[in-house]
Motif scaffolding. Structure first.
Motif, PDB file in Angstrom:
ATOM      1  N   ALA A 187       0.839  -1.210   0.000  1.00 47.70           N
ATOM      2  CA  ALA A 187       0.000   0.000   0.000  1.00 47.70           C
ATOM      3  C   ALA A 187       0.872   1.258   0.000  1.00 47.70           C
ATOM      4  O   ALA A 187       0.565   2.245  -0.683  1.00 47.70           O
ATOM      5  CB  ALA A 187      -0.931  -0.012   1.207  1.00 47.70           C
ATOM      6  N   GLN A 188       1.961   1.212   0.762  1.00 53.17           N
ATOM      7  CA  GLN A 188       2.871   2.377   0.768  1.00 53.17           C
ATOM      8  C   GLN A 188       3.500   2.582  -0.605  1.00 53.17           C
ATOM      9  O   GLN A 188       3.649   3.716  -1.063  1.00 53.17           O
ATOM     10  CB  GLN A 188       3.969   2.176   1.812  1.00 53.17           C
ATOM     11  CG  GLN A 188       3.465   2.347   3.246  1.00 53.17           C
ATOM     12  CD  GLN A 188       4.512   1.908   4.271  1.00 53.17           C
ATOM     13  OE1 GLN A 188       5.415   1.140   3.947  1.00 53.17           O
ATOM     14  NE2 GLN A 188       4.367   2.396   5.492  1.00 53.17           N
ATOM     15  N   LEU A 189       3.860   1.495  -1.263  1.00 57.17           N
ATOM     16  CA  LEU A 189       4.460   1.630  -2.594  1.00 57.17           C
ATOM     17  C   LEU A 189       3.455   2.238  -3.574  1.00 57.17           C
ATOM     18  O   LEU A 189       3.799   3.125  -4.365  1.00 57.17           O
ATOM     19  CB  LEU A 189       4.944   0.271  -3.113  1.00 57.17           C
ATOM     20  CG  LEU A 189       6.054  -0.390  -2.299  1.00 57.17           C
ATOM     21  CD1 LEU A 189       6.441  -1.733  -2.922  1.00 57.17           C
ATOM     22  CD2 LEU A 189       7.272   0.526  -2.220  1.00 57.17           C
ATOM     23  N   ARG A 190       2.217   1.763  -3.507  1.00 46.64           N
ATOM     24  CA  ARG A 190       1.196   2.325  -4.403  1.00 46.64           C
ATOM     25  C   ARG A 190       0.990   3.808  -4.108  1.00 46.64           C
ATOM     26  O   ARG A 190       0.804   4.627  -5.006  1.00 46.64           O
ATOM     27  CB  ARG A 190      -0.112   1.536  -4.258  1.00 46.64           C
ATOM     28  CG  ARG A 190      -0.029   0.153  -4.924  1.00 46.64           C
ATOM     29  CD  ARG A 190      -1.386  -0.536  -5.005  1.00 46.64           C
ATOM     30  NE  ARG A 190      -1.757  -1.168  -3.761  1.00 46.64           N
ATOM     31  CZ  ARG A 190      -1.534  -2.458  -3.458  1.00 46.64           C
ATOM     32  NH1 ARG A 190      -0.916  -3.247  -4.332  1.00 46.64           N
ATOM     33  NH2 ARG A 190      -1.908  -2.957  -2.301  1.00 46.64           N
ATOM     34  N   SER A 191       1.078   4.157  -2.838  1.00 46.10           N
ATOM     35  CA  SER A 191       0.892   5.556  -2.453  1.00 46.10           C
ATOM     36  C   SER A 191       2.058   6.440  -2.956  1.00 46.10           C
ATOM     37  O   SER A 191       1.841   7.531  -3.488  1.00 46.10           O
ATOM     38  CB  SER A 191       0.743   5.616  -0.928  1.00 46.10           C
ATOM     39  OG  SER A 191       1.004   6.898  -0.470  1.00 46.10           O
ATOM     40  N   VAL A 192       3.277   5.945  -2.815  1.00 47.67           N
ATOM     41  CA  VAL A 192       4.429   6.711  -3.325  1.00 47.67           C
ATOM     42  C   VAL A 192       4.314   6.835  -4.845  1.00 47.67           C
ATOM     43  O   VAL A 192       4.557   7.908  -5.421  1.00 47.67           O
ATOM     44  CB  VAL A 192       5.763   6.024  -2.933  1.00 47.67           C
ATOM     45  CG1 VAL A 192       6.949   6.709  -3.611  1.00 47.67           C
ATOM     46  CG2 VAL A 192       5.937   6.035  -1.423  1.00 47.67           C
ATOM     47  N   HIS A 193       3.952   5.734  -5.497  1.00 46.66           N
ATOM     48  CA  HIS A 193       3.801   5.766  -6.955  1.00 46.66           C
ATOM     49  C   HIS A 193       2.767   6.833  -7.356  1.00 46.66           C
ATOM     50  O   HIS A 193       3.031   7.658  -8.240  1.00 46.66           O
ATOM     51  CB  HIS A 193       3.380   4.380  -7.454  1.00 46.66           C
ATOM     52  CG  HIS A 193       3.310   4.269  -8.957  1.00 46.66           C
ATOM     53  ND1 HIS A 193       4.231   3.580  -9.698  1.00 46.66           N
ATOM     54  CD2 HIS A 193       2.420   4.783  -9.851  1.00 46.66           C
ATOM     55  CE1 HIS A 193       3.929   3.672 -10.988  1.00 46.66           C
ATOM     56  NE2 HIS A 193       2.825   4.387 -11.106  1.00 46.66           N
ATOM     57  N   ARG A 194       1.605   6.810  -6.682  1.00 44.87           N
ATOM     58  CA  ARG A 194       0.544   7.794  -7.017  1.00 44.87           C
ATOM     59  C   ARG A 194       1.045   9.224  -6.833  1.00 44.87           C
ATOM     60  O   ARG A 194       0.747  10.106  -7.624  1.00 44.87           O
ATOM     61  CB  ARG A 194      -0.681   7.579  -6.118  1.00 44.87           C
ATOM     62  CG  ARG A 194      -1.743   6.668  -6.712  1.00 44.87           C
ATOM     63  CD  ARG A 194      -3.068   6.816  -5.970  1.00 44.87           C
ATOM     64  NE  ARG A 194      -2.945   6.646  -4.523  1.00 44.87           N
ATOM     65  CZ  ARG A 194      -2.953   5.454  -3.897  1.00 44.87           C
ATOM     66  NH1 ARG A 194      -3.081   4.343  -4.588  1.00 44.87           N
ATOM     67  NH2 ARG A 194      -2.824   5.390  -2.581  1.00 44.87           N
ATOM     68  N   ALA A 195       1.836   9.442  -5.782  1.00 47.85           N
ATOM     69  CA  ALA A 195       2.288  10.804  -5.490  1.00 47.85           C
ATOM     70  C   ALA A 195       3.383  11.279  -6.445  1.00 47.85           C
ATOM     71  O   ALA A 195       3.385  12.446  -6.857  1.00 47.85           O
ATOM     72  CB  ALA A 195       2.784  10.874  -4.046  1.00 47.85           C
ATOM     73  N   LEU A 196       4.299  10.394  -6.807  1.00 45.89           N
ATOM     74  CA  LEU A 196       5.525  10.861  -7.487  1.00 45.89           C
ATOM     75  C   LEU A 196       5.661  10.426  -8.947  1.00 45.89           C
ATOM     76  O   LEU A 196       6.400  11.075  -9.706  1.00 45.89           O
ATOM     77  CB  LEU A 196       6.761  10.379  -6.713  1.00 45.89           C
ATOM     78  CG  LEU A 196       6.906  10.911  -5.281  1.00 45.89           C
ATOM     79  CD1 LEU A 196       8.161  10.329  -4.627  1.00 45.89           C
ATOM     80  CD2 LEU A 196       6.974  12.441  -5.267  1.00 45.89           C
ATOM     81  N   VAL A 197       5.018   9.346  -9.333  1.00 43.59           N
ATOM     82  CA  VAL A 197       5.183   8.887 -10.723  1.00 43.59           C
ATOM     83  C   VAL A 197       4.136   9.596 -11.580  1.00 43.59           C
ATOM     84  O   VAL A 197       3.092   9.044 -11.926  1.00 43.59           O
ATOM     85  CB  VAL A 197       5.099   7.346 -10.816  1.00 43.59           C
ATOM     86  CG1 VAL A 197       5.317   6.881 -12.254  1.00 43.59           C
ATOM     87  CG2 VAL A 197       6.151   6.713  -9.902  1.00 43.59           C
ATOM     88  N   ARG A 198       4.445  10.840 -11.861  1.00 43.76           N
ATOM     89  CA  ARG A 198       3.544  11.742 -12.578  1.00 43.76           C
ATOM     90  C   ARG A 198       4.321  12.461 -13.680  1.00 43.76           C
ATOM     91  O   ARG A 198       5.504  12.746 -13.513  1.00 43.76           O
ATOM     92  CB  ARG A 198       2.989  12.790 -11.604  1.00 43.76           C
ATOM     93  CG  ARG A 198       2.166  12.194 -10.468  1.00 43.76           C
ATOM     94  CD  ARG A 198       0.845  11.672 -10.981  1.00 43.76           C
ATOM     95  NE  ARG A 198      -0.031  11.220  -9.895  1.00 43.76           N
ATOM     96  CZ  ARG A 198      -1.234  10.722 -10.094  1.00 43.76           C
ATOM     97  NH1 ARG A 198      -1.709  10.601 -11.333  1.00 43.76           N
ATOM     98  NH2 ARG A 198      -1.964  10.327  -9.093  1.00 43.76           N
ATOM     99  N   PRO A 199       3.646  12.808 -14.763  1.00 49.64           N
ATOM    100  CA  PRO A 199       4.361  13.438 -15.875  1.00 49.64           C
ATOM    101  C   PRO A 199       4.717  14.911 -15.630  1.00 49.64           C
ATOM    102  O   PRO A 199       5.591  15.448 -16.312  1.00 49.64           O
ATOM    103  CB  PRO A 199       3.354  13.316 -17.039  1.00 49.64           C
ATOM    104  CG  PRO A 199       2.010  13.232 -16.390  1.00 49.64           C
ATOM    105  CD  PRO A 199       2.229  12.526 -15.068  1.00 49.64           C
ATOM    106  N   GLY A 200       4.045  15.534 -14.657  1.00 54.77           N
ATOM    107  CA  GLY A 200       4.135  16.991 -14.508  1.00 54.77           C
ATOM    108  C   GLY A 200       5.541  17.565 -14.438  1.00 54.77           C
ATOM    109  O   GLY A 200       5.821  18.583 -15.049  1.00 54.77           O
ATOM    110  N   ARG A 201       6.433  16.932 -13.712  1.00 53.31           N
ATOM    111  CA  ARG A 201       7.803  17.457 -13.637  1.00 53.31           C
ATOM    112  C   ARG A 201       8.817  16.459 -14.187  1.00 53.31           C
ATOM    113  O   ARG A 201      10.007  16.545 -13.888  1.00 53.31           O
ATOM    114  CB  ARG A 201       8.140  17.814 -12.192  1.00 53.31           C
ATOM    115  CG  ARG A 201       7.512  19.119 -11.743  1.00 53.31           C
ATOM    116  CD  ARG A 201       7.949  19.513 -10.362  1.00 53.31           C
ATOM    117  NE  ARG A 201       6.829  19.707  -9.475  1.00 53.31           N
ATOM    118  CZ  ARG A 201       5.966  20.718  -9.575  1.00 53.31           C
ATOM    119  NH1 ARG A 201       6.115  21.627 -10.525  1.00 53.31           N
ATOM    120  NH2 ARG A 201       4.953  20.830  -8.742  1.00 53.31           N
ATOM    121  N   ALA A 202       8.336  15.530 -14.979  1.00 54.48           N
ATOM    122  CA  ALA A 202       9.220  14.474 -15.500  1.00 54.48           C
ATOM    123  C   ALA A 202       9.825  14.885 -16.841  1.00 54.48           C
ATOM    124  O   ALA A 202       9.273  15.719 -17.557  1.00 54.48           O
ATOM    125  CB  ALA A 202       8.439  13.174 -15.656  1.00 54.48           C
TER     126      ALA A 202
END
Lengths: 442, 432
Positions: A187-202
């Motif tokens: 659950a923590q991994l899914r939460s980190v993924h949701r928060a940080l694996v985003r295109p906005g600053r990638a």
């Protein structure tokens, strides 16, 4: 044998300038920056998708590291082995690498299969599932790997140095601790993924034998459904590292001492940076350097010392690393301090500066002459808002550096008393001789 | 069968009167050039009592030459904007530079000068002996899993001194090396006729050949040594051994097999190579699925051909190695049994649909990628020219790999029987 007439070394001929590369940078509607460079050569494309990953929470390194290990173990429609088989069938490779600053999906693929690799990557960023079974397997493996890593003297030394230099800052605890890894949940991994694996600053870097426009089009189509912008990291810059006494980390039975010394350095954006880059090369940044000539080619104390400048997003550091035979630990430190003092106090020569200028310019060209080298360099530079123009401009900045500039940079950044220092070795054998030379602590 | 890219490079060959073989591979896309010289001598040609000598001698080749003082070689390369190195292998030793293309002639001069003769002095020998011992300390003695398994496995898998001894060398042997040994070694193995020179990158072919003639042409022809036959017959039965590692936190195992002659049985070797990819390349491979994901027996596992992981780096003999690290020291027999089952499953049941094609596509992609940098391209061409007599073989490998059948891979798997293997267990901790 009759004496042959002495031959002379040929002069360099006129340099050929590198052909300009065609490139395009675009921002997709979802905020993803795509930098595409046409680089003919082999029929491949190198792929680097870089995501900011700097978070100031003690649990983050373990979560980020385990996330990197499990990100490719299951996505929508594909189990772990099926996904790996799909990547392999494209003639592709896809791996995930993470450190305190960023997470990068690193890949390469036959050029004809770029679209399909990007589609698989879209599944990863959009639907990585972190299933409990796979997370459990990788949690155990990661714990074992971290144990193996911490048996290496270089890893022990780097960890001790980072802790001492950066303290509680995320840069001070980059290497995950096994007890933290054990506590990470899916659950923590899914939460980190949701928060940080985003295109906005990638930033997605594509380098290979396809036109830039086509690569951007492929990326735009494949990654169109990926959305969101991560919250901006609110992490303060690290404080000035403490100098303090030399920290000795005991590793009984070591036949060598593993030495690490570091201090803050000018970042690339600092006007003094080109001069510092050159001063570092003269000191210990290439084989012809003073430090290598002294410690290796004159004394034979080591296989090879290296000094280099590392750029974190929030701080740059100049670091010295060397492994020396245990018996000569103190004399090797003496020579190191001598060379630091010499370059900080006495002028460098014209010959030395001319040599490091050519070396810096030539090796930058060599390292960016391959698809993979160029892609990695551009991905790294992107975190600082720099790109191809920096690769073109830096040689000119280096050429403009004067002897005096190098001397000033050396005086400021290479004086022997400004370093944070650790040493990993057989404490019983090295402590007393070292204490005769520098302040030490266990 | 998917379409596989075949790399195309112009390759021009030339032989000097003194026997030096030259390969030029032009590519004007970037102003960089790779220069490489490979000498046909490696660990296997070291005399008994002189383990590690080929590598120590490689270091001496950087200590000045007929017209160059100590350190000059490095200074000239680096101050031209280039990089250099050298390395010693089982069957050859290489020396190389990557340079801006305006330093081509300089690079050729530097290589020619040490082919004329290195400066072998007591002082240089003593200095580089210390450096080499520190290289061994950092890479082997002070490092967990250092040198494992490339140093101890050949000692168990092969029988002759040539094939089984430690290529890094024992300190006692290294310390007894003399300047006379070095002069003899140079005379015997560093003749121009025993070397291949390649130039790859931003060069004009005719001008390059003229420059090579100018700088290397006057080096006198010398007798070249006849390379002994180092081959060994298949293992007569299983062998077991242990290797102690005081710094390793968890045990490891390396399982070695003698495999087909890479030069004279290349197609058989390619089938064996594809088998190793089926076994351990990526999360879809047989051993990753079985040992890592299903049974959770090992932390990591890899299968590869060639002692250094390059299947084309050696002549006969060479080895296939399966290496794994595992947390439970009592699990070795279970790991070996599971590994055998997976190998026999390939031998008995063959491959899954599409399995060989995806593995082959990836392998070709890796081969092609290794040719992107001019220096590695030059080194590859030189290696194939030296060991196989044909630099262009590297560009033909995709076709040769495409011709390997499922049956050939099954046959390769059937050769990896328990009674044909050497099992070397790495035991952690100090000897008690």
């Amino acid at each position: 044998m009759s004496a042959a007439p002495a031959l002379t070394v040929p002069e360099l001929t006129a340099p050929r300038t590198a052909r300009a590369l065609r490139s395009t940078e675009a921002q997709l509607d979802n905020g993803l920056t795509v930098l595409a460079v046409r680089k003919p050569g082999v029929p491949l494309v190198e792929v680097r998708l870089r995501l900011p990953f700097l978070v100031d929470k003690p649990a983050h390194p373990a979560q980020a590291t385990l996330l990197a290990e499990t990100m490719l173990t299951g996505v929508e429609g594909y189990g772990r082995a099926e996904f790996a088989a799909a990547v392999q069938g494209l003639g592709a490779e896809l791996t995930v690498s993470v450190d305190a600053d960023r997470l990068v999906l690193v890949g390469n693929v036959l050029a004809t299969n770029l679209r399909k690799l990007l589609e698989l990557m879209a599944l990863v960023v959009g639907s990585a599932s972190y299933q409990a079974g796979e997370v459990g397997i990788e949690r155990n493996r990661l714990t074992e790997r971290l144990t193996m890593a911490r048996a290496r003297p270089g890893v022990i030394a780097n960890e001790a140095l980072a802790a001492r230099m950066w303290g509680d800052h995320p840069y001070g605890r980059d290497l995950a601790r096994p007890e933290d890894v054990a506590a990470v949940t899916p659950a923590q991994l899914r939460s980190v993924h949701r928060a940080l694996v985003r295109p906005g600053r990638a930033v997605l870097v594509l380098v290979g034998d396809i036109t830039p426009a086509r690569m951007i089009e492929l990326a735009g189509t494949a990654l169109a459904d990926w959305a969101g912008t991560p919250a901006r990291a609110r992490v303060a810059s690290p404080l000035e590292p403490p100098v303090g006494p030399w920290r000795i980390v005991d590793r009984p039975g070591s036949v060598q001492s593993t030495v690490r010394m570091a201090r803050l350095a000018a970042p690339r954006s600092d006007p003094a940076y080109p001069a510092l880059h050159l001063a570092n090369l003269v000191f210990g940044g290439y084989f012809t350097s003073r430090w290598t000539q002294n410690l290796r080619e004159d004394k034979g104390y080591t296989y090879g010392p290296h000094s280099r400048i590392e750029h974190h997003v929030l701080a740059s550091a100049l670091g010295l690393s060397v492994e020396v035979q245990s018996e000569v630990t103190a004399p090797a430190i003496l020579e190191t301090l001598y060379e630091l003092g010499r370059i900080a106090s006495l002028p460098v020569t014209d010959t030395e500066v001319a040599s490091v200028k050519q070396y810096a310019i030539g090796t930058l060209a060599l390292s960016t002459a391959t698809q993979s080298g160029l892609a990695s360099t551009l991905s790294g530079l992107s975190a600082f808002g720099l790109g191809l123009e920096w690769i073109a401009e830096f040689p000119r900045l280096l050429q403009a550096v004067s002897l005096d500039d190098v001397g000033k940079a050396a005086a400021r950044y290479l004086s022997p008393n400004g370093f944070t220092s650790v040493i990993v070795g057989d404490a019983a054998a090295i402590t007393d001789p070292l204490a005769a030379l520098v302040p030490v602590e266990g | 069968m998917p379409r596989l890219p075949a790399p195309t490079f112009e390759i021009v060959r030339h032989t000097l009167d003194n026997g030096l073989r030259v390969v030029v591979a032009p590519d004007r896309s970037a102003p960089v050039v790779g220069v490489a010289v490979l000498y046909d001598v490696g660990f296997r040609s070291e005399p008994e009592g002189r383990t590690g000598f080929a590598h120590l001698f490689e270091h001496l080749m950087f200590q000045g030459s007929q017209n160059l003082e100590k350190l000059d070689h490095m200074r000239y390369v680096e101050s031209s904007g280039g990089m250099f190195n050298g390395s010693t292998h089982f069957d050859y030793t290489d020396y190389f530079e990557a340079l801006p293309s305006n330093a081509l002639e300089r690079g050729l001069f530097l290589e020619a000068d040490r082919m004329r003769g290195p400066r072998i002095t007591e002082e240089n020998l003593a200095n580089q002996l210390d450096v080499v011992k520190n290289e061994i300390r950092v890479n082997v003695m002070n490092s967990p899993y250092g040198g494992f398994p490339w140093i101890p496995l050949p000692a168990l898998l092969f029988d002759t001194f040539a094939n089984s001894h430690n290529g890094y060398g024992g300190f006692e042997d290294l310390e007894s090396a003399t300047t006379d040994d070095a002069r003899d070694f140079f005379r015997r193995y560093y003749a121009p006729g025993n070397a291949v020179l390649t130039v790859a990158g931003d060069v004009d072919v005719d001008k390059t050949i003229a420059l090579v003639e100018q700088h290397f042409g006057a080096i006198k022809r010398r007798r070249t040594p006849k390379r002994p036959d180092f081959s060994e017959p298949p293992l007569p039965g299983e062998r077991r051994g242990t290797h102690r590692d005081a710094h390793a936190p968890v045990p490891a195992v390396a399982v070695g097999y003698r495999v087909p002659d890479p030069v004279n049985q290349l197609d058989d070797l390619l089938a064996t190579l594809l088998l190793t990819e089926v076994l351990s390349d990526g999360d879809a491979s047989r051993l990753q699925r079985r040992l890592v994901q299903r049974d959770e027996l090992v932390t990591d596992v890899s299968a590869y051909v060639g002692e250094f992981g390059d299947p084309f780096d050696e002549r006969d003999p060479t080895a296939l190695t399966i290496s794994a690290r595992y947390p439970d020291a009592g699990a070795l027999e279970t790991i070996l049994r599971a590994t055998d089952e997976e190998i026999m499953r390939v031998a008995d049941d063959g491959l899954e649909r599409g399995e060989l094609d995806r593995v082959r596509t990836r392998l070709v992609s890796v081969l092609v990628r290794s040719l992107d940098a001019v220096l590695s391209r030059g080194l590859e061409f030189a290696k194939y020219e030296l060991l196989h007599g044909r630099a262009e073989l590297v560009t033909e490998l995709p076709q040769r790999l495409a011709a390997v059948t499922d049956d050939a891979v099954r046959k390769a798997a059937a050769e990896l029987r328990p009674d044909r293997r050497a099992v070397l267990e790495l035991v952690t901790g100090d000897a008690s």
